[in-house]
Design a protein around this motif. Structure first.
Motif, PDB file in Angstrom:
ATOM      1  N   ARG A  10     -12.970  39.804  33.704  1.00 54.52           N
ATOM      2  CA  ARG A  10     -13.466  39.015  34.824  1.00 54.52           C
ATOM      3  C   ARG A  10     -12.313  38.694  35.754  1.00 54.52           C
ATOM      4  O   ARG A  10     -11.171  38.589  35.325  1.00 54.52           O
ATOM      5  CB  ARG A  10     -14.124  37.746  34.297  1.00 54.52           C
ATOM      6  N   PRO A  11     -12.617  38.474  37.027  1.00 54.11           N
ATOM      7  CA  PRO A  11     -11.552  38.132  37.972  1.00 54.11           C
ATOM      8  C   PRO A  11     -10.963  36.758  37.643  1.00 54.11           C
ATOM      9  O   PRO A  11     -11.664  35.876  37.135  1.00 54.11           O
ATOM     10  CB  PRO A  11     -12.258  38.111  39.330  1.00 54.11           C
ATOM     11  N   PRO A  12      -9.661  36.558  37.917  1.00 50.14           N
ATOM     12  CA  PRO A  12      -9.034  35.269  37.606  1.00 50.14           C
ATOM     13  C   PRO A  12      -9.752  34.069  38.227  1.00 50.14           C
ATOM     14  O   PRO A  12      -9.874  33.027  37.590  1.00 50.14           O
ATOM     15  CB  PRO A  12      -7.619  35.419  38.181  1.00 50.14           C
ATOM     16  N   ALA A  13     -10.253  34.214  39.437  1.00 54.09           N
ATOM     17  CA  ALA A  13     -10.979  33.104  40.067  1.00 54.09           C
ATOM     18  C   ALA A  13     -12.256  32.802  39.283  1.00 54.09           C
ATOM     19  O   ALA A  13     -12.622  31.643  39.099  1.00 54.09           O
ATOM     20  CB  ALA A  13     -11.310  33.428  41.522  1.00 54.09           C
ATOM     21  N   GLY A  14     -12.925  33.823  38.811  1.00 53.99           N
ATOM     22  CA  GLY A  14     -14.126  33.627  38.001  1.00 53.99           C
ATOM     23  C   GLY A  14     -13.816  32.936  36.693  1.00 53.99           C
ATOM     24  O   GLY A  14     -14.549  32.054  36.243  1.00 53.99           O
ATOM     25  N   VAL A  15     -12.704  33.312  36.065  1.00 49.63           N
ATOM     26  CA  VAL A  15     -12.281  32.681  34.818  1.00 49.63           C
ATOM     27  C   VAL A  15     -11.957  31.202  35.053  1.00 49.63           C
ATOM     28  O   VAL A  15     -12.346  30.331  34.276  1.00 49.63           O
ATOM     29  CB  VAL A  15     -11.071  33.427  34.208  1.00 49.63           C
ATOM     30  N   ALA A  16     -11.256  30.911  36.148  1.00 52.87           N
ATOM     31  CA  ALA A  16     -10.898  29.518  36.462  1.00 52.87           C
ATOM     32  C   ALA A  16     -12.147  28.676  36.699  1.00 52.87           C
ATOM     33  O   ALA A  16     -12.251  27.543  36.199  1.00 52.87           O
ATOM     34  CB  ALA A  16      -9.989  29.473  37.681  1.00 52.87           C
ATOM     35  N   LEU A  17     -13.110  29.212  37.437  1.00 53.51           N
ATOM     36  CA  LEU A  17     -14.346  28.473  37.688  1.00 53.51           C
ATOM     37  C   LEU A  17     -15.148  28.306  36.394  1.00 53.51           C
ATOM     38  O   LEU A  17     -15.781  27.277  36.176  1.00 53.51           O
ATOM     39  CB  LEU A  17     -15.176  29.166  38.767  1.00 53.51           C
ATOM     40  N   ASP A  18     -15.100  29.300  35.526  1.00 53.76           N
ATOM     41  CA  ASP A  18     -15.775  29.198  34.235  1.00 53.76           C
ATOM     42  C   ASP A  18     -15.166  28.073  33.401  1.00 53.76           C
ATOM     43  O   ASP A  18     -15.885  27.280  32.799  1.00 53.76           O
ATOM     44  CB  ASP A  18     -15.670  30.525  33.482  1.00 53.76           C
ATOM     45  N   ARG A  19     -13.850  27.985  33.384  1.00 56.42           N
ATOM     46  CA  ARG A  19     -13.185  26.905  32.634  1.00 56.42           C
ATOM     47  C   ARG A  19     -13.543  25.538  33.196  1.00 56.42           C
ATOM     48  O   ARG A  19     -13.735  24.582  32.452  1.00 56.42           O
ATOM     49  CB  ARG A  19     -11.676  27.121  32.653  1.00 56.42           C
ATOM     50  N   LEU A  20     -13.632  25.441  34.508  1.00 57.30           N
ATOM     51  CA  LEU A  20     -14.023  24.183  35.141  1.00 57.30           C
ATOM     52  C   LEU A  20     -15.451  23.814  34.750  1.00 57.30           C
ATOM     53  O   LEU A  20     -15.739  22.668  34.394  1.00 57.30           O
ATOM     54  CB  LEU A  20     -13.900  24.297  36.659  1.00 57.30           C
ATOM     55  N   PHE A  21     -16.346  24.783  34.771  1.00 55.67           N
ATOM     56  CA  PHE A  21     -17.739  24.543  34.380  1.00 55.67           C
ATOM     57  C   PHE A  21     -17.813  24.094  32.920  1.00 55.67           C
ATOM     58  O   PHE A  21     -18.525  23.144  32.586  1.00 55.67           O
ATOM     59  CB  PHE A  21     -18.562  25.822  34.598  1.00 55.67           C
ATOM     60  N   GLN A  22     -17.078  24.781  32.043  1.00 62.09           N
ATOM     61  CA  GLN A  22     -17.079  24.428  30.625  1.00 62.09           C
ATOM     62  C   GLN A  22     -16.544  23.006  30.410  1.00 62.09           C
ATOM     63  O   GLN A  22     -17.079  22.253  29.595  1.00 62.09           O
ATOM     64  CB  GLN A  22     -16.239  25.428  29.827  1.00 62.09           C
ATOM     65  N   ALA A  23     -15.500  22.634  31.147  1.00 59.75           N
ATOM     66  CA  ALA A  23     -14.952  21.278  31.038  1.00 59.75           C
ATOM     67  C   ALA A  23     -15.996  20.244  31.466  1.00 59.75           C
ATOM     68  O   ALA A  23     -16.115  19.175  30.863  1.00 59.75           O
ATOM     69  CB  ALA A  23     -13.687  21.141  31.883  1.00 59.75           C
ATOM     70  N   ARG A  24     -16.761  20.589  32.488  1.00 58.13           N
ATOM     71  CA  ARG A  24     -17.791  19.662  32.976  1.00 58.13           C
ATOM     72  C   ARG A  24     -18.880  19.455  31.931  1.00 58.13           C
ATOM     73  O   ARG A  24     -19.237  18.323  31.623  1.00 58.13           O
ATOM     74  CB  ARG A  24     -18.398  20.199  34.277  1.00 58.13           C
ATOM     75  N   ILE A  25     -19.389  20.528  31.366  1.00 56.60           N
ATOM     76  CA  ILE A  25     -20.504  20.365  30.424  1.00 56.60           C
ATOM     77  C   ILE A  25     -20.057  19.792  29.083  1.00 56.60           C
ATOM     78  O   ILE A  25     -20.860  19.206  28.379  1.00 56.60           O
ATOM     79  CB  ILE A  25     -21.296  21.679  30.221  1.00 56.60           C
ATOM     80  N   ARG A  26     -18.785  19.944  28.755  1.00 59.65           N
ATOM     81  CA  ARG A  26     -18.270  19.380  27.501  1.00 59.65           C
ATOM     82  C   ARG A  26     -17.785  17.948  27.669  1.00 59.65           C
ATOM     83  O   ARG A  26     -17.344  17.331  26.701  1.00 59.65           O
ATOM     84  CB  ARG A  26     -17.137  20.257  26.982  1.00 59.65           C
ATOM     85  N   GLY A  27     -17.834  17.424  28.881  1.00 60.22           N
ATOM     86  CA  GLY A  27     -17.433  16.053  29.119  1.00 60.22           C
ATOM     87  C   GLY A  27     -15.934  15.845  29.202  1.00 60.22           C
ATOM     88  O   GLY A  27     -15.455  14.724  29.105  1.00 60.22           O
ATOM     89  N   HIS A  28     -15.178  16.930  29.392  1.00 56.39           N
ATOM     90  CA  HIS A  28     -13.721  16.822  29.503  1.00 56.39           C
ATOM     91  C   HIS A  28     -13.275  16.446  30.911  1.00 56.39           C
ATOM     92  O   HIS A  28     -12.095  16.164  31.115  1.00 56.39           O
ATOM     93  CB  HIS A  28     -13.050  18.136  29.089  1.00 56.39           C
ATOM     94  N   CYS A  29     -14.192  16.458  31.846  1.00 54.17           N
ATOM     95  CA  CYS A  29     -13.910  16.003  33.206  1.00 54.17           C
ATOM     96  C   CYS A  29     -15.188  15.347  33.727  1.00 54.17           C
ATOM     97  O   CYS A  29     -16.264  15.563  33.184  1.00 54.17           O
ATOM     98  CB  CYS A  29     -13.463  17.156  34.108  1.00 54.17           C
ATOM     99  N   PRO A  30     -15.085  14.540  34.762  1.00 56.25           N
ATOM    100  CA  PRO A  30     -16.284  13.891  35.299  1.00 56.25           C
ATOM    101  C   PRO A  30     -17.282  14.925  35.814  1.00 56.25           C
ATOM    102  O   PRO A  30     -16.908  16.020  36.223  1.00 56.25           O
ATOM    103  CB  PRO A  30     -15.750  13.043  36.449  1.00 56.25           C
ATOM    104  N   TRP A  31     -18.561  14.530  35.775  1.00 56.20           N
ATOM    105  CA  TRP A  31     -19.608  15.399  36.300  1.00 56.20           C
ATOM    106  C   TRP A  31     -19.409  15.545  37.796  1.00 56.20           C
ATOM    107  O   TRP A  31     -19.031  14.599  38.474  1.00 56.20           O
ATOM    108  CB  TRP A  31     -20.977  14.791  36.008  1.00 56.20           C
ATOM    109  N   PHE A  32     -19.617  16.730  38.309  1.00 57.83           N
ATOM    110  CA  PHE A  32     -19.469  16.974  39.739  1.00 57.83           C
ATOM    111  C   PHE A  32     -20.631  17.801  40.249  1.00 57.83           C
ATOM    112  O   PHE A  32     -21.252  18.545  39.499  1.00 57.83           O
ATOM    113  CB  PHE A  32     -18.138  17.665  40.058  1.00 57.83           C
ATOM    114  N   GLY A  33     -20.918  17.663  41.527  1.00 56.95           N
ATOM    115  CA  GLY A  33     -22.000  18.413  42.148  1.00 56.95           C
ATOM    116  C   GLY A  33     -21.514  19.485  43.098  1.00 56.95           C
ATOM    117  O   GLY A  33     -22.285  20.326  43.537  1.00 56.95           O
ATOM    118  N   SER A  34     -20.222  19.454  43.396  1.00 54.03           N
ATOM    119  CA  SER A  34     -19.661  20.475  44.277  1.00 54.03           C
ATOM    120  C   SER A  34     -18.185  20.652  43.967  1.00 54.03           C
ATOM    121  O   SER A  34     -17.555  19.790  43.347  1.00 54.03           O
ATOM    122  CB  SER A  34     -19.857  20.104  45.745  1.00 54.03           C
ATOM    123  N   VAL A  35     -17.660  21.785  44.388  1.00 53.50           N
ATOM    124  CA  VAL A  35     -16.254  22.136  44.171  1.00 53.50           C
ATOM    125  C   VAL A  35     -15.698  22.626  45.493  1.00 53.50           C
ATOM    126  O   VAL A  35     -16.356  23.376  46.218  1.00 53.50           O
ATOM    127  CB  VAL A  35     -16.124  23.262  43.115  1.00 53.50           C
TER     128      VAL A  35
END
Length: 65
Positions: A10-35
């Motif tokens: 996967r492209p690095p940008a896709g991997v970075a966005l995937d990690r951000l999404f995973q952090a959101r759903i696992r509660g490791h960062c606050p819930w967000f509606g936009s990036v």
């Protein structure tokens, strides 16, 4: 050389966005509606846009707005 998404990786940008999404759903960062992606140059902007449009997993989780 052409390859499918699972073989080419996967492209690095896709991997970075995937990690951000995973952090959101696992509660490791606050819930967000936009990036907002702050990119240093045109090439990086194209990489982010490509991930949002062409990477199936990224485009399922985020949309270019």
């Amino acid at each position: 050389m052409a390859a499918c998404a699972c073989c080419a990786g996967r492209p690095p940008a896709g991997v970075a966005l995937d990690r951000l999404f995973q952090a959101r759903i696992r509660g490791h960062c606050p819930w967000f509606g936009s990036v907002v992606a702050l990119v240093p140059d045109a090439a990086t902007r194209l990489e982010v846009e490509s991930a949002l449009q062409d990477d199936p997993l990224t485009s399922a989780r985020f949309r270019l707005g």
